[in-house]
Design a protein around this motif. Structure first.
Motif, mmCIF file in Angstrom:
data_model
loop_
_atom_site.group_PDB
_atom_site.id
_atom_site.type_symbol
_atom_site.label_atom_id
_atom_site.label_comp_id
_atom_site.label_asym_id
_atom_site.label_seq_id
_atom_site.Cartn_x
_atom_site.Cartn_y
_atom_site.Cartn_z
ATOM 1 N N GLY A 254 -8.302 6.760 -1.582
ATOM 2 C CA GLY A 254 -7.760 5.968 -0.491
ATOM 3 C C GLY A 254 -6.247 5.956 -0.476
ATOM 4 O O GLY A 254 -5.624 5.912 0.596
ATOM 5 N N ILE B 45 -3.781 6.769 2.752
ATOM 6 C CA ILE B 45 -2.739 5.879 3.265
ATOM 7 C C ILE B 45 -1.404 6.612 3.330
ATOM 8 O O ILE B 45 -0.662 6.513 4.315
ATOM 9 C CB ILE B 45 -2.627 4.622 2.382
ATOM 10 C CG1 ILE B 45 -3.880 3.744 2.542
ATOM 11 C CG2 ILE B 45 -1.367 3.812 2.725
ATOM 12 C CD1 ILE B 45 -3.994 2.639 1.514
ATOM 13 N N ASN C 173 -1.326 0.011 -0.847
ATOM 14 C CA ASN C 173 -1.060 -0.225 0.567
ATOM 15 C C ASN C 173 0.180 -1.102 0.741
ATOM 16 O O ASN C 173 0.338 -1.795 1.749
ATOM 17 C CB ASN C 173 -2.259 -0.872 1.267
ATOM 18 C CG ASN C 173 -2.188 -0.718 2.787
ATOM 19 O OD1 ASN C 173 -1.630 0.245 3.312
ATOM 20 N ND2 ASN C 173 -2.748 -1.674 3.507
ATOM 21 N N SER D 267 -5.786 -4.587 4.488
ATOM 22 C CA SER D 267 -6.938 -4.295 3.652
ATOM 23 C C SER D 267 -8.113 -5.132 4.139
ATOM 24 O O SER D 267 -8.019 -6.369 4.185
ATOM 25 C CB SER D 267 -6.648 -4.601 2.177
ATOM 26 O OG SER D 267 -5.772 -3.638 1.635
ATOM 27 N N ASN E 39 -7.268 -0.378 5.508
ATOM 28 C CA ASN E 39 -7.625 0.099 4.173
ATOM 29 C C ASN E 39 -9.034 -0.416 3.888
ATOM 30 O O ASN E 39 -9.225 -1.597 3.615
ATOM 31 C CB ASN E 39 -6.633 -0.417 3.130
ATOM 32 C CG ASN E 39 -7.046 -0.044 1.710
ATOM 33 O OD1 ASN E 39 -7.904 0.805 1.508
ATOM 34 N ND2 ASN E 39 -6.434 -0.691 0.732
ATOM 35 N N SER F 156 -11.100 0.654 1.467
ATOM 36 C CA SER F 156 -11.569 1.105 0.156
ATOM 37 C C SER F 156 -12.562 0.137 -0.469
ATOM 38 O O SER F 156 -13.423 0.549 -1.252
ATOM 39 C CB SER F 156 -10.377 1.307 -0.788
ATOM 40 O OG SER F 156 -9.633 2.448 -0.415
#
Length: 398
Positions: A84, A88, A113, A158, A187, A189
């Protein structure tokens, strides 16, 4: 959902109760078989036997299509990455930035992130605006909207922060961004393989995720979704065969008009095959069934943990805002002592800062332990873990 079969598919469960999927999950045997089967065959025929190579690359294309379907995208909108973090970075370094452009994110963001945007601030004079969150850990839409300016270029969030377990309203965030003409990056993940995702409904421009957590894929696997109309806005960070075409006569090159443009060189075949097997496995169980089971396990785990003397659970007080990730401390015990004691009894959790600096400051702590149950866990495992923690409190209190 056949929990007995699911647990039989992962030999780990014969010895350990694994309650640490937020770090990385144990893949089912089917994922390992997909990877080792390929590697074993390369020892027999070599990786470049023409018929075998055609078969492998056809399988990669098939997995790209399955990955797209898993999140409601088109195959042309999917790129494979190592993780991930790389996904990003492909967005952060691939967009065309101007001095004074603004990126908005929350103070609950994970390292990967945050620092790519911090680097943009340092290198390109991009303005980084960090939203403050309260102890609920949930981004307030009104605060986010107030932070948007005419210079705002991108909002990143996120979906499920790795430390707090506070599920974010990503659909509303992405729709707000779209109304204001701002790009959005999710994000995912901590939600790929855990929460039903449909990028067409979310209306995000980009989505990044790793495969090794809730999807139960292998390390070294990841996904980047780029909305079709945004593909041309991403200049690949890496360049080479696979993501570009090259006209030898004119000595000119061009990027592919699909998300695959960010992939340079040989794909990591074993990881992609493992990712494909993990998606097939999740599809067989059903992502909605996974989500519902983990919601129930989350509620059950929080309730049981609350019976431990000296227990302090961090993150959302409203259980409806929490999913899967439960950070905590126990008065009189260090997080490391808790995890070590549970490990002695074959229960795996984790302790650390989880790079959640804001959250640690909010609670006045420097470390915490974390439970993160997945669908393969059982209430009996949770009960056993809680009983052991109560026993440890009693032992240390003597």
């Amino acid at each position: 959902m056949d929990i007995q079969k699911i647990r039989q598919d992962t030999p780990l469960h014969q010895q350990y109760a694994y309650i640490n999927t937020a770090a990385a999950s144990a893949p089912p045997q089917q994922v390992i078989d997909a990877m080792t089967g390929y590697l074993q065959k390369t020892t027999s025929v070599g990786p470049y036997l023409p018929a075998f190579r055609r078969e492998v690359y056809a399988k990669v294309d098939e997995i790209r299509a399955k990955t797209a379907a898993f999140i409601g995208a088109k195959p042309s909108e999917i790129a494979f990455t190592k993780n991930g973090t790389e996904a990003i970075n492909f967005v952060a370094s691939g967009l065309n930035w101007n001095e004074g452009d603004q990126v908005i994110l929350a103070d609950l963001e994970f390292h990967s992130n945050y620092v790519p945007w911090l680097k943009l601030q340092n290198d390109r004079n991009v303005k980084l605006t960090v939203l403050k969150t309260d102890k609920s850990g949930v981004i307030r839409l009104d605060a986010l909207e107030q932070a948007i300016t005419p210079n705002t270029k991108l909002i990143t969030v996120s979906h499920l922060p790795n430390a707090s377990g506070a599920l974010q309203p990503v659909k509303e965030i992405c729709q707000l961004a779209r109304r204001r003409g701002v790009l959005s990056l999710i994000n995912a993940s901590q939600t790929l393989g855990l929460v039903p995702l449909d990028v067409s409904e979310l209306e995000c421009d980009f989505l990044a995720a790793c495969g090794r957590k809730w999807l139960r894929g292998p390390e070294g696997s990841g996904v980047l979704y780029i909305r079709e109309e945004r593909i041309g806005s991403i200049t690949p960070t890496l360049i080479g065969w696979g993501g570009t075409s090259w006209d030898f006569d004119t000595n000119e090159y061009s990027y592919l008009p699909i998300a695959k443009r960010v992939e340079a060189g040989c794909p990591i075949i074993p990881s992609i095959l493992g990712l494909g097997a993990a998606i097939e496995y999740a599809d067989e169980i059903g992502i909605k069934a996974i989500y519902e089971r983990v919601k129930k396990l989350t509620r059950y785990t929080v309730d049981k943990m609350s019976t431990v003397p000296g227990m302090e659970i961090y993150g959302p007080e409203d259980i409806n805002n929490r999913l899967a990730i439960i950070p905590f401390n126990i008065a009189g015990l260090t997080p490391d002592r808790i995890t070590e004691y549970l490990e002695e009894h074959h229960i795996i959790i984790e302790a650390g800062t989880f790079m959640a600096n804001t959250m640690l400051q909010q609670y006045g702590i420097n470390k915490m332990a974390r439970f993160s149950p997945h669908y393969f866990n059982t209430v009996e495992e949770i009960d056993r873990a809680v009983e052991l923690m109560i026993s440890l409190v009693e032992q240390e209190g003597k």
